[in-house]
Design a protein around this motif. Structure first.
Motif, PDB file in Angstrom:
ATOM      1  N   LEU A 103      38.012  39.310  40.311  1.00  8.71           N
ATOM      2  CA  LEU A 103      37.604  40.578  40.902  1.00  8.71           C
ATOM      3  C   LEU A 103      36.934  40.297  42.243  1.00  8.71           C
ATOM      4  CD1 LEU A 103      37.773  43.539  39.943  1.00  8.71           C
ATOM      5  CD2 LEU A 103      35.385  43.363  39.297  1.00  8.71           C
ATOM      6  N   LEU A 104      37.395  40.967  43.282  1.00  9.31           N
ATOM      7  CA  LEU A 104      36.968  40.615  44.638  1.00  9.31           C
ATOM      8  C   LEU A 104      35.487  40.869  44.900  1.00  9.31           C
ATOM      9  CD1 LEU A 104      36.906  43.600  46.192  1.00  9.31           C
ATOM     10  CD2 LEU A 104      39.363  43.238  46.195  1.00  9.31           C
ATOM     11  N   THR A 105      34.797  41.644  44.042  1.00 12.77           N
ATOM     12  CA  THR A 105      33.391  41.929  44.295  1.00 12.77           C
ATOM     13  C   THR A 105      32.488  40.715  44.098  1.00 12.77           C
ATOM     14  OG1 THR A 105      33.178  42.733  42.024  1.00 12.77           O
ATOM     15  CG2 THR A 105      33.577  44.363  43.729  1.00 12.77           C
ATOM     16  N   ALA A 107      33.991  37.264  43.695  1.00 14.11           N
ATOM     17  CA  ALA A 107      34.774  36.030  43.800  1.00 14.11           C
ATOM     18  C   ALA A 107      34.052  34.969  44.624  1.00 14.11           C
ATOM     19  CB  ALA A 107      36.148  36.328  44.400  1.00 14.11           C
ATOM     20  N   GLN A 108      33.424  35.385  45.735  1.00 13.43           N
ATOM     21  CA  GLN A 108      32.799  34.415  46.637  1.00 13.43           C
ATOM     22  C   GLN A 108      31.586  33.737  46.009  1.00 13.43           C
ATOM     23  OE1 GLN A 108      32.638  37.634  46.814  1.00 13.43           O
ATOM     24  NE2 GLN A 108      30.755  38.401  47.685  1.00 13.43           N
ATOM     25  N   LEU A 109      30.971  34.365  45.019  1.00 16.94           N
ATOM     26  CA  LEU A 109      29.780  33.800  44.390  1.00 16.94           C
ATOM     27  C   LEU A 109      30.092  32.914  43.192  1.00 16.94           C
ATOM     28  CD1 LEU A 109      27.399  36.901  44.415  1.00 16.94           C
ATOM     29  CD2 LEU A 109      27.179  34.843  45.800  1.00 16.94           C
ATOM     30  N   VAL A 110      31.223  33.141  42.548  1.00 14.33           N
ATOM     31  CA  VAL A 110      31.480  32.501  41.270  1.00 14.33           C
ATOM     32  C   VAL A 110      32.628  31.494  41.308  1.00 14.33           C
ATOM     33  CG1 VAL A 110      32.119  32.935  38.860  1.00 14.33           C
ATOM     34  CG2 VAL A 110      30.582  34.513  40.036  1.00 14.33           C
ATOM     35  N   VAL A 111      33.742  31.869  41.937  1.00 16.85           N
ATOM     36  CA  VAL A 111      34.962  31.077  41.795  1.00 16.85           C
ATOM     37  C   VAL A 111      34.890  29.694  42.440  1.00 16.85           C
ATOM     38  CG1 VAL A 111      37.432  30.990  42.327  1.00 16.85           C
ATOM     39  CG2 VAL A 111      36.411  33.092  41.478  1.00 16.85           C
ATOM     40  N   PRO A 112      34.429  29.528  43.694  1.00 14.47           N
ATOM     41  CA  PRO A 112      34.464  28.191  44.294  1.00 14.47           C
ATOM     42  C   PRO A 112      33.731  27.137  43.468  1.00 14.47           C
ATOM     43  CG  PRO A 112      34.097  29.837  45.989  1.00 14.47           C
ATOM     44  CD  PRO A 112      33.992  30.558  44.675  1.00 14.47           C
ATOM     45  N   GLN A 113      32.550  27.481  42.944  1.00 13.28           N
ATOM     46  CA  GLN A 113      31.794  26.522  42.139  1.00 13.28           C
ATOM     47  C   GLN A 113      32.526  26.179  40.840  1.00 13.28           C
ATOM     48  OE1 GLN A 113      27.537  26.432  39.776  1.00 13.28           O
ATOM     49  NE2 GLN A 113      27.650  27.596  41.667  1.00 13.28           N
ATOM     50  N   LEU A 114      33.075  27.208  40.181  1.00 10.02           N
ATOM     51  CA  LEU A 114      33.831  26.962  38.950  1.00 10.02           C
ATOM     52  C   LEU A 114      35.047  26.091  39.227  1.00 10.02           C
ATOM     53  CD1 LEU A 114      33.854  30.393  37.093  1.00 10.02           C
ATOM     54  CD2 LEU A 114      32.769  28.275  36.323  1.00 10.02           C
ATOM     55  N   ARG A 115      35.766  26.389  40.301  1.00 11.12           N
ATOM     56  CA  ARG A 115      36.954  25.610  40.655  1.00 11.12           C
ATOM     57  C   ARG A 115      36.609  24.159  40.907  1.00 11.12           C
ATOM     58  NH1 ARG A 115      40.674  27.540  45.411  1.00 11.12           N
ATOM     59  NH2 ARG A 115      41.448  25.460  44.926  1.00 11.12           N
ATOM     60  N   ARG A 116      35.576  23.937  41.728  1.00  7.42           N
ATOM     61  CA  ARG A 116      35.229  22.563  42.083  1.00  7.42           C
ATOM     62  C   ARG A 116      34.874  21.752  40.847  1.00  7.42           C
ATOM     63  NH1 ARG A 116      37.262  19.605  44.255  1.00  7.42           N
ATOM     64  NH2 ARG A 116      37.268  20.816  46.189  1.00  7.42           N
ATOM     65  N   ARG A 117      34.064  22.311  39.969  1.00  5.77           N
ATOM     66  CA  ARG A 117      33.666  21.571  38.767  1.00  5.77           C
ATOM     67  C   ARG A 117      34.847  21.343  37.830  1.00  5.77           C
ATOM     68  NH1 ARG A 117      27.699  23.827  36.870  1.00  5.77           N
ATOM     69  NH2 ARG A 117      26.631  23.502  38.848  1.00  5.77           N
ATOM     70  N   GLU A 131      41.926  36.994  45.116  1.00  2.49           N
ATOM     71  CA  GLU A 131      40.901  38.022  44.959  1.00  2.49           C
ATOM     72  C   GLU A 131      41.602  39.375  44.871  1.00  2.49           C
ATOM     73  OE1 GLU A 131      40.695  35.925  47.960  1.00  2.49           O
ATOM     74  OE2 GLU A 131      39.926  34.454  46.517  1.00  2.49           O
ATOM     75  N   MET A 132      41.284  40.159  43.845  1.00  6.31           N
ATOM     76  CA  MET A 132      42.038  41.373  43.564  1.00  6.31           C
ATOM     77  C   MET A 132      41.117  42.443  43.008  1.00  6.31           C
ATOM     78  SD  MET A 132      44.906  39.216  41.405  1.00  6.31           S
ATOM     79  CE  MET A 132      46.419  40.089  41.746  1.00  6.31           C
ATOM     80  N   ASP A 133      41.607  43.696  43.006  1.00  5.53           N
ATOM     81  CA  ASP A 133      40.882  44.726  42.283  1.00  5.53           C
ATOM     82  C   ASP A 133      41.350  44.723  40.826  1.00  5.53           C
ATOM     83  OD1 ASP A 133      43.181  46.447  41.938  1.00  5.53           O
ATOM     84  OD2 ASP A 133      42.875  47.278  43.932  1.00  5.53           O
ATOM     85  N   GLN A 134      40.735  45.565  39.996  1.00  2.00           N
ATOM     86  CA  GLN A 134      40.994  45.493  38.560  1.00  2.00           C
ATOM     87  C   GLN A 134      42.453  45.807  38.215  1.00  2.00           C
ATOM     88  OE1 GLN A 134      39.134  44.143  36.470  1.00  2.00           O
ATOM     89  NE2 GLN A 134      38.671  45.322  34.641  1.00  2.00           N
ATOM     90  N   GLN A 135      43.022  46.821  38.843  1.00  2.00           N
ATOM     91  CA  GLN A 135      44.403  47.176  38.537  1.00  2.00           C
ATOM     92  C   GLN A 135      45.360  46.065  38.940  1.00  2.00           C
ATOM     93  OE1 GLN A 135      45.393  49.939  36.785  1.00  2.00           O
ATOM     94  NE2 GLN A 135      47.337  48.850  36.750  1.00  2.00           N
ATOM     95  N   LEU A 146      49.558  35.565  37.346  1.00  4.62           N
ATOM     96  CA  LEU A 146      48.256  34.979  37.038  1.00  4.62           C
ATOM     97  C   LEU A 146      48.280  34.394  35.637  1.00  4.62           C
ATOM     98  CD1 LEU A 146      45.824  37.812  38.251  1.00  4.62           C
ATOM     99  CD2 LEU A 146      46.524  35.782  39.536  1.00  4.62           C
ATOM    100  N   ASP A 147      47.586  33.285  35.454  1.00  5.54           N
ATOM    101  CA  ASP A 147      47.411  32.710  34.120  1.00  5.54           C
ATOM    102  C   ASP A 147      46.179  33.288  33.436  1.00  5.54           C
ATOM    103  OD1 ASP A 147      49.606  30.826  34.251  1.00  5.54           O
ATOM    104  OD2 ASP A 147      48.399  29.718  35.707  1.00  5.54           O
ATOM    105  N   ILE A 148      45.148  33.560  34.225  1.00  3.39           N
ATOM    106  CA  ILE A 148      43.869  34.015  33.679  1.00  3.39           C
ATOM    107  C   ILE A 148      43.081  34.645  34.824  1.00  3.39           C
ATOM    108  CG2 ILE A 148      42.638  31.840  34.116  1.00  3.39           C
ATOM    109  CD1 ILE A 148      41.357  32.224  31.289  1.00  3.39           C
ATOM    110  N   ALA A 149      42.097  35.471  34.514  1.00  6.24           N
ATOM    111  CA  ALA A 149      41.322  36.131  35.567  1.00  6.24           C
ATOM    112  C   ALA A 149      39.873  36.270  35.141  1.00  6.24           C
ATOM    113  CB  ALA A 149      41.897  37.507  35.881  1.00  6.24           C
ATOM    114  N   LEU A 150      38.991  36.215  36.118  1.00  2.00           N
ATOM    115  CA  LEU A 150      37.570  36.510  35.940  1.00  2.00           C
ATOM    116  C   LEU A 150      37.330  37.942  36.389  1.00  2.00           C
ATOM    117  CD1 LEU A 150      35.973  33.229  37.252  1.00  2.00           C
ATOM    118  CD2 LEU A 150      35.237  34.350  35.153  1.00  2.00           C
TER     119      LEU A 150
END
Length: 313
Positions: A103-105, A107-117, A131-135, A146-150
């Protein structure tokens, strides 16, 4: 009988069919436009059919034969992907691509850290993010893009599976000079006559507005935006308050204005941050490893931007 095509050619063909232009397909698959054009030309020459009609400014449209070819190409690529996944599972190795939506709201706070680890832990995995909206997330999971989404637990359809990770309570975002900024908490009735900056994204906007509907009142919406950063700057410059569930890491808007964050009180449903996937997706080893990875790391206390300070400031 030797194959008359490669999976790579089919991948480029499907990308063009879905994007409607070679330029957009090039951005999607991260390959040069000439390479994609050559792949399409080779397929058309090999099979002796025209796959697309060129429409100049309007891009490309599949011919009738192209539409049939596109459906079969999608199926073949899906089967090839399942074969790769099966090989990974049989070998017991977490590897290969993982297509992650977010969810684009936040993504910048959560995804990069999760990806790197995750990629550090499993070096044979390469995560690609969108980065996408819910629909759009729903559509991406259903189509296999997509395989999975946050995302949040917003109107989750029954054909998709949601795994909760963290609960995030809503708060009001205010400029430091707003008359309600010094309060320890705020009700929606106190906000009724104040100008509102609405984060106007599909389903997210309905969630925020549901607080007022439950109280039998209507907010005074004066600004709408689909961008969290723009919303914060509008609030910081006094155009109104906003409501959100995940906060920036500091108390400044993007243009340097001081912001205050005050929890909402009353019957306001918290948002649940979690993972969304198609039914059965967790049977894939790499997807299952990512689910476990997120369960270990994503909590309201451990991830940036999630926990509200006790003072609400």
């Amino acid at each position: 009988m030797p194959l008359r095509f490669t999976l790579r050619q089919l991948e480029y063909f499907v990308a063009v069919g879905e994007a409607g232009s070679i330029a957009l397909a090039s951005e999607r698959v991260k390959v040069s436009s000439p390479s994609i054009s050559a792949a399409i030309a080779q397929l058309e020459q090999e099979f002796g059919i025209q796959l697309f009609v060129r429409k100049h400014a309007q891009g490309l449209a599949p011919t009738q034969a192209g539409r049939q070819f596109l459906a079969q190409a999608r199926q073949l690529l899906a089967d090839a992907d399942r074969l790769n996944r099966l090989a990974d599972d049989l070998s017991g190795t977490v590897q290969g691509p993982l297509r992650l939506g977010c969810l684009l709201t936040f993504a910048q706070l959560v995804v990069p850290q999760l990806r790197r680890r995750f990629e550090t832990r499993f070096p044979n995995v390469r995560v690609s993010q969108r980065e996408m909206d819910q629909q759009q997330i729903f559509e991406g999971l259903r189509s296999g893009d997509l395989d999975i989404a946050l995302t949040y637990d917003l109107e989750i359809p029954p054909d998709l599976h949601f795994v909760p990770l963290a609960q995030l309570a809503p708060y009001a975002m205010l400029s430091e000079n707003h008359p309600l900024a010094g309060l320890p908490e705020i009700s929606v009735r106190q906000l009724e006559d104040e100008p509102m900056v609405l984060l106007d994204l599909p389903m997210s906007a309905d969630y925020f507005l549901s607080f007022f509907k439950a109280a039998g009142i209507r907010p005074k919406i004066t600004e709408r935006t689909r961008d969290m950063a723009v919303m914060r700057s509008l609030v910081g410059n006094g155009f109104g308050y906003a409501i959100a569930n995940i906060r920036p890491l500091n108390d400044l808007s993007p243009d340097g204005r001081k912001l205050c964050f005050v929890p909402l009180k009353g019957p306001v449903r918290p948002m649940i941050l979690g993972l969304l996937m198609a039914e059965g997706a967790a049977n894939v080893l790499t997807v299952r490893a990512f689910v476990d990875h997120c369960r270990d790391l994503v909590t309201a206390d451990s991830m940036p931007g999630m926990k509200m300070p006790p003072s609400g400031r």
